[in-house]
Design a protein around this motif. Structure first.
Motif, PDB file in Angstrom:
ATOM      1  N   GLU A   1       0.823  -1.210   0.000  1.00 22.97           N
ATOM      2  CA  GLU A   1       0.000   0.000   0.000  1.00 22.97           C
ATOM      3  C   GLU A   1       0.857   1.260   0.000  1.00 22.97           C
ATOM      4  N   LEU A   2       2.131   1.129   0.334  1.00 20.37           N
ATOM      5  CA  LEU A   2       2.997   2.299   0.456  1.00 20.37           C
ATOM      6  C   LEU A   2       4.164   2.283  -0.523  1.00 20.37           C
ATOM      7  N   GLY A   3       4.184   1.334  -1.454  1.00 20.04           N
ATOM      8  CA  GLY A   3       5.264   1.305  -2.426  1.00 20.04           C
ATOM      9  C   GLY A   3       5.731  -0.098  -2.742  1.00 20.04           C
TER      10      GLY A   3
ATOM     11  N   PRO B   1      13.039  -1.646   0.772  1.00 15.75           N
ATOM     12  CA  PRO B   1      12.264  -0.819  -0.156  1.00 15.75           C
ATOM     13  C   PRO B   1      12.932  -0.726  -1.524  1.00 15.75           C
ATOM     14  N   LEU B   2      12.109  -0.646  -2.546  1.00 12.72           N
ATOM     15  CA  LEU B   2      12.577  -0.458  -3.916  1.00 12.72           C
ATOM     16  C   LEU B   2      11.878   0.779  -4.477  1.00 12.72           C
ATOM     17  N   GLN B   3      12.039   1.899  -3.794  1.00 15.53           N
ATOM     18  CA  GLN B   3      11.320   3.106  -4.178  1.00 15.53           C
ATOM     19  C   GLN B   3      12.036   3.877  -5.287  1.00 15.53           C
ATOM     20  N   LEU B   4      13.338   4.181  -5.071  1.00 13.07           N
ATOM     21  CA  LEU B   4      14.041   5.035  -6.027  1.00 13.07           C
ATOM     22  C   LEU B   4      13.203   6.295  -6.242  1.00 13.07           C
ATOM     23  N   ASN B   5      12.777   6.550  -7.479  1.00 14.92           N
ATOM     24  CA  ASN B   5      11.941   7.729  -7.746  1.00 14.92           C
ATOM     25  C   ASN B   5      10.451   7.403  -7.798  1.00 14.92           C
ATOM     26  N   LEU B   6      10.075   6.196  -7.387  1.00 13.95           N
ATOM     27  CA  LEU B   6       8.658   5.818  -7.357  1.00 13.95           C
ATOM     28  C   LEU B   6       7.958   6.573  -6.240  1.00 13.95           C
ATOM     29  N   PRO B   7       6.828   7.215  -6.509  1.00 15.35           N
ATOM     30  CA  PRO B   7       6.108   7.928  -5.443  1.00 15.35           C
ATOM     31  C   PRO B   7       5.623   6.959  -4.364  1.00 15.35           C
TER      32      PRO B   7
END
Length: 460
Positions: free
Chosen positions: A415-417, A430-436
């Motif tokens: 739900e958060l990325g 986490p695998l956010q990088l530039n993902l909102p």
């Protein structure tokens, strides 16, 4: 329910009442009046219900619904706020406390801004705010990404354009569904199968834009109580091709169903896998405790094995996991201990390397539980391990996918990325990088590419 800036005026939309409508209190909730019984305000209370009070004038309120309603006399009368480009289903409205003419409106398509008291609105076409439910790719080059988006229909986009960049020319409609799964015919990428709200199934030809209804029971389901339908389906019915033979198309209802001829004929290959024990009469309103007795519950996810055509996993929104190893002739309940009734089995991923292995994402937010639940089995569901080390405390699971080329490499949508594991789920990061920071409802792996379907920020 909403309260004016001075704390005295209170508004409430009440639907479950002998007198539904817009209620108002002028003394902080001590006494109430019913200034408006217009049925438009409570017709879809399960989906709408927000009220925004003008911070500078307690008599001016807005009620987002299928239209945006405004009252300037304390709720006695309402009018529709009109403006281009509009939207479809309005949910949230923010008003600038320093200037009531400035507003931001949230719709199923995105956000629009007005600076003139709602006379005109900005466009939502300038923002990637699509709410996708699932994602899939075909096998063309460049490959095409497909998904259904809330209240905007299905969409498809090429992974690259002729000049290398992705432009608006590379987007095209691919069917009429807004909420279901899409399945591309492995033998003909111009044929797309889609599920729609509550069980509609269609076959869409991209060459002609011709759509054919291939539902197992082609009757109108929208607005019909789920426990009275022949085949039960949720807002997002599962539909996918077998990765083993690439011709069997599976559909989830309360059963696992399949077709071998493009939906002309459907075969039920399982009993009811939801645990429903429908009785003729159950007193009182539906509750978590009696919903199964009322006949609720659906098969929410299906995972046929790519290694064994007779091995199929199935999970329900009632919290059950079943497995067949003989093509549906017999099914075994392999639900992990303690998973809890009405835990939604959001997605099952069958391993690409070992038929005994599978991964299960479980969503319990309907039970007010936001914690992540992700399970792994290596023995056909005899035993399960909870593998959530590294997830955020409120990162409830939506999806899990295994890289088909690299054993032990897993991806999860929460739900958060997005999250990734390099050791078969023992540890996550986490695998956010530039993902909102956004809800990732589904993922698909195409070669070396990872594609995410977000619910609010389109494809990534």
């Amino acid at each position: 329910v909403t309260v004016s800036s001075d704390g005295k005026r209170v508004y409430a939309l009440i639907s479950n009442s002998r007198k539904p409508g817009l209620y108002r209190s002028d003394d902080g909730g001590n006494t109430w009046t019913l200034p408006n019984e217009d049925k438009r305000l409570t017709s879809r209370a399960w989906y709408f219900g927000n009220i925004t009070v003008d911070p500078n004038n307690a008599d001016v309120i807005y009620l987002p619904n299928v239209a945006l309603y405004r009252s300037e006399d304390g709720g006695k009368t309402i009018s529709i706020v009109r403006g281009a480009p509009g939207g479809d289903d309005y949910h949230q409205l923010w008003i600038d406390p320093k200037n009531s003419s400035r507003m931001i409106l949230g719709t199923d398509q995105g956000a629009t801004v007005s600076v003139d008291y709602g006379q005109t609105w900005s466009s939502w076409y300038n923002q990637p705010t699509a709410q996708f439910y699932h994602v899939i790719t075909d096998d063309q080059f460049p490959y095409v990404v497909y998904g259904t988006q809330q209240d905007t229909g299905s969409a498809a986009v090429r992974s690259r354009g002729e000049g290398g960049l992705i432009t608006p020319r590379d987007w095209f409609p691919s069917g009429g569904s807004e909420s279901g799964y899409m399945a591309i015919d492995p033998k003909d990428p111009k044929i797309v199968y889609l599920t729609g709200t509550y069980g509609d199934v269609s076959r869409f030809d991209l060459r002609t834009s011709f759509s054919q209804d291939i539902s197992p029971w082609p009757a109108l389901n929208f607005g019909v109580e789920i426990n009275t339908r022949k085949y039960r389906d949720p807002w997002t019915p599962v539909l996918l091709f077998s990765p083993f033979d690439k011709k069997t198309l599976y559909l989830g209802t309360q059963y696992v169903m399949k077709t071998l001829d493009g939906g002309l004929h459907w075969e039920t290959i399982s009993p009811d896998l939801t645990g429903a024990t429908q009785q003729k009469k159950v007193d009182g309103p539906p509750t978590v405790e009696n919903a199964k007795q009322r006949g609720y519950g659906v098969v929410y996810t299906i995972a046929p094995s790519a290694l064994n055509g007779n091995l199929i996993w199935a999970g329900s929104d009632t919290g059950l996991i079943h497995l067949t190893r003989d093509g549906g002739k017999s099914w075994t309940d392999v639900t992990p201990h303690g998973i809890g009734s009405w835990s939604k089995i959001s997605l099952i991923e069958a391993s690409h390397f070992d038929p005994a292995e599978a991964y299960v994402a479980v969503d319990r937010h309907r039970l007010d539980d936001q914690k992540p639940y992700l399970y792994r089995t290596r023995d056909y569901g005899v035993t399960w391990q909870l593998i959530t080390a590294g997830f955020g405390a409120s990162a409830l699971l939506r999806a899990v996918r295994e890289d088909p080329q690299n054993r032990g490499l897993l991806f999860a949508g929460t739900e958060l990325g997005a999250y990734v594991s390099f050791d078969d789920g023992d540890h996550w990061q986490p695998l956010q990088l530039n993902l909102p920071t956004v809800s990732v409802h589904d993922m698909v792996i195409h070669g070396d590419d990872l594609v995410a379907a977000t619910h609010g920020r389109a494809f990534w």
